[in-house]
Design a protein around this motif. Structure first.
Motif, short mmCIF file in Angstrom:
data_model
loop_
_atom_site.label_atom_id
_atom_site.label_comp_id
_atom_site.label_asym_id
_atom_site.label_seq_id
_atom_site.Cartn_x
_atom_site.Cartn_y
_atom_site.Cartn_z
N SER A 53 0.90 -1.22 -0.13
CA SER A 53 0.19 0.07 -0.07
C SER A 53 0.74 1.27 -0.02
CB SER A 53 -0.85 -0.10 1.07
OG SER A 53 -0.13 -0.05 2.60
N CYS A 54 2.32 1.13 0.24
CA CYS A 54 3.14 2.41 0.07
C CYS A 54 3.94 2.68 -0.96
CB CYS A 54 4.12 2.12 1.83
SG CYS A 54 3.12 1.87 3.14
N ARG A 55 4.34 3.62 -1.30
CA ARG A 55 4.98 4.12 -2.57
C ARG A 55 6.47 3.28 -2.44
NH1 ARG A 55 2.98 7.61 -5.66
NH2 ARG A 55 1.30 9.14 -4.96
N ASP A 56 6.83 3.10 -1.15
CA ASP A 56 8.24 2.26 -1.16
C ASP A 56 8.52 1.12 -1.77
OD1 ASP A 56 8.92 4.63 0.34
OD2 ASP A 56 8.73 3.67 2.50
N ILE A 57 7.27 0.33 -1.94
CA ILE A 57 7.28 -0.86 -2.57
C ILE A 57 7.40 -0.87 -3.96
CG2 ILE A 57 4.64 -1.35 -3.28
CD1 ILE A 57 7.19 -3.84 -1.69
N LEU A 58 7.39 0.52 -4.71
CA LEU A 58 7.30 0.48 -6.29
C LEU A 58 8.70 0.13 -6.69
CD1 LEU A 58 5.05 3.73 -6.82
CD2 LEU A 58 4.73 1.10 -7.19
N TYR A 59 9.81 0.54 -5.96
CA TYR A 59 11.32 0.40 -6.25
C TYR A 59 11.30 -1.33 -6.63
CZ TYR A 59 15.99 -1.36 -5.99
OH TYR A 59 17.05 -2.11 -6.20
N LEU A 60 10.94 -2.09 -5.61
CA LEU A 60 10.91 -3.53 -5.70
C LEU A 60 9.92 -4.09 -6.76
CD1 LEU A 60 12.13 -6.11 -4.63
CD2 LEU A 60 10.36 -6.26 -2.75
N SER A 61 8.85 -3.50 -6.90
CA SER A 61 7.97 -4.17 -7.77
C SER A 61 8.36 -3.75 -9.38
CB SER A 61 6.49 -3.31 -7.53
OG SER A 61 5.60 -3.92 -8.81
N ASN A 62 9.00 -2.79 -9.57
CA ASN A 62 9.76 -2.20 -10.80
C ASN A 62 10.86 -2.96 -10.96
OD1 ASN A 62 7.71 -0.34 -11.13
ND2 ASN A 62 8.91 1.11 -10.40
N TRP A 63 11.83 -3.24 -10.03
CA TRP A 63 12.88 -4.02 -10.03
C TRP A 63 12.60 -5.64 -10.41
CZ3 TRP A 63 15.58 -8.43 -7.99
CH2 TRP A 63 16.91 -8.40 -8.18
N ILE A 64 11.58 -6.09 -9.96
CA ILE A 64 11.42 -7.72 -10.12
C ILE A 64 10.84 -7.75 -11.70
CG2 ILE A 64 9.35 -9.23 -9.71
CD1 ILE A 64 9.65 -8.33 -6.91
N ARG A 65 10.03 -6.58 -11.96
CA ARG A 65 9.35 -6.88 -13.50
C ARG A 65 10.83 -6.52 -14.51
NH1 ARG A 65 4.98 -3.90 -11.63
NH2 ARG A 65 5.98 -1.85 -11.95
N GLU A 66 11.85 -5.68 -14.29
CA GLU A 66 12.95 -5.62 -14.99
C GLU A 66 14.02 -6.92 -14.85
OE1 GLU A 66 16.88 -2.99 -15.05
OE2 GLU A 66 15.19 -2.12 -13.87
N LYS A 67 13.91 -7.57 -13.90
CA LYS A 67 14.76 -8.74 -13.85
C LYS A 67 14.24 -9.97 -14.08
CE LYS A 67 18.41 -6.28 -12.90
NZ LYS A 67 19.61 -6.03 -13.92
N LYS A 68 12.73 -10.06 -14.12
CA LYS A 68 12.14 -11.10 -14.53
C LYS A 68 12.59 -12.01 -15.60
CE LYS A 68 7.42 -13.11 -15.26
NZ LYS A 68 6.01 -12.74 -15.29
N GLY A 69 12.74 -13.22 -15.25
CA GLY A 69 13.64 -14.26 -16.52
C GLY A 69 15.04 -14.25 -16.29
N THR A 70 15.62 -13.22 -15.71
CA THR A 70 17.08 -13.44 -15.46
C THR A 70 17.62 -13.55 -13.95
OG1 THR A 70 17.24 -11.02 -15.13
CG2 THR A 70 17.52 -11.67 -17.52
N VAL A 71 16.82 -13.15 -13.12
CA VAL A 71 16.99 -13.72 -11.59
C VAL A 71 15.79 -14.54 -11.25
CG1 VAL A 71 17.40 -12.53 -9.35
CG2 VAL A 71 18.01 -11.32 -11.29
#
Length: 323
Positions: A194-212
């Motif tokens: 529910s907090c904006r702080d989670i957006l870094y992790l969410s975006n990073w997971i989408r970017e690295k999906k398939g490689t990590v």
């Protein structure tokens, strides 16, 4: 002429015995609790019920296994003489805090296991000197947050385990320097979506999906949604969390306030361990009778070795003068 030869041989034997006495008894072959392998430089102290780390671990040790014990704290300099370690396991203990700098001399370390302990926070810079680390296990602790930049120096890291903790967020840029990462375990944490702080992790997971591997397993608190699916509209709140990353743990404050020696463990070692292993200290009270007896016998043995060595030297000198 046989006199000087025999004396010289006696001197060599006594010197060897004195060196062995001075090194202390670390391994089972010397009366200690740990198992050592001279060829592989492995020291296995696992499953011994230890509440303090044995002293006199050989300085050339490559692998040190301390898992499945009862360690609750680490003296700041306990590993400073083990600069050749490539593997250190402290998993399955009761560690509640890590003092800053405790790993700073382990510059060759490749694998560090800290899983299944009771860590609630990490000191800033705790891993900064471990630039060769490729595997770091922090799973099954009680971590509530991570310090900013705690992983920034771990550019060789390939596997990182953070699952089964109490993490709600990670700092902005927490994983940006982990370019060689192939596995990151984030599941079973109460991620606050529910907090904006989670957006870094969410975006990073989408970017690295398939490689990590395994990053998609991170779910929002309650398991209602995957972290990677969170949108800016859903993470709209500006949340403020308590600062748990820079506070000094109370266990360390207690240790520093009550001890004049950084290398003295916080908790006393059970009496039975003293009977099997000589390399412990009890800072909080006077030594018991068996410990005193062992200390006295050790000193007497050392003094006897010195006396005999001196006698052998005088014996050699006497015969050389007569010759």
């Amino acid at each position: 002429m046989m006199g000087p030869v025999l004396a010289a041989c006696l001197l060599i034997i006594l010197s060897t015995a004195w060196i062995s006495q001075a090194n202390g008894a670390t391994c089972k072959k010397d009366g200690g609790v740990c198992t050592c392998n001279d060829q592989t430089k492995n020291v296995d102290c696992s499953s011994k019920g230890l509440t303090a780390i044995p002293s006199n671990i050989p300085v050339d040790t490559d692998r040190l296994d301390l898992k499945y014990n009862k360690l609750s704290s680490l003296p700041p300099k306990v590993f400073h003489h083990l600069s050749k370690l490539t593997y250190l396991s402290l998993g399955e203990n009761q560690l509640q805090a890590l003092p800053a700098g405790v790993f700073d001399q382990l510059v060759e370390l490749d694998r560090l296991e800290l899983g299944t302990n009771q860590l609630t926070s990490l000191p800033p810079g705790i891993f900064d000197k471990l630039t060769k680390l490729t595997w770091l296990d922090l799973d099954r602790n009680q971590l509530q947050s991570l310090p900013h930049g705690v992983f920034d120096k771990l550019t060789e890291l390939k596997e990182l385990s953070l699952q089964y903790n109490q993490l709600k967020r990670v700092p902005e840029g927490a994983f940006n320097f982990l370019e060689k990462l192939t596995l990151l375990q984030l599941d079973t944490n109460p991620w606050d979506c529910s907090c904006r702080d989670i957006l870094y992790l969410s975006n990073w997971i989408r970017e690295k999906k398939g490689t990590v591997s395994n990053i998609e397993a991170a779910e929002c608190d309650g398991g209602t949604k995957a972290v990677l699916e969170i949108t800016e509209e859903e993470a709209a709140e500006d949340c403020v969390y308590p600062n748990t990353t820079t506070a000094i743990p109370t266990t360390i404050i207690t240790t520093l306030a009550s001890s004049n020696d950084d290398d003295i463990p916080e908790l006393p070692v059970p009496q039975e361990n003293f009977q099997k292993f000589l390399g412990y200290q009890e800072p909080d009270h006077l030594p018991t009778q068996p410990q005193c007896l062992m200390s006295i016998s050790g000193y007497l043995g050392l003094m006897m070795s010195l006396v005999l060595a001196s006698a052998a030297i005088l014996y050699v000198i006497h015969f050389l003068k007569k010759a």
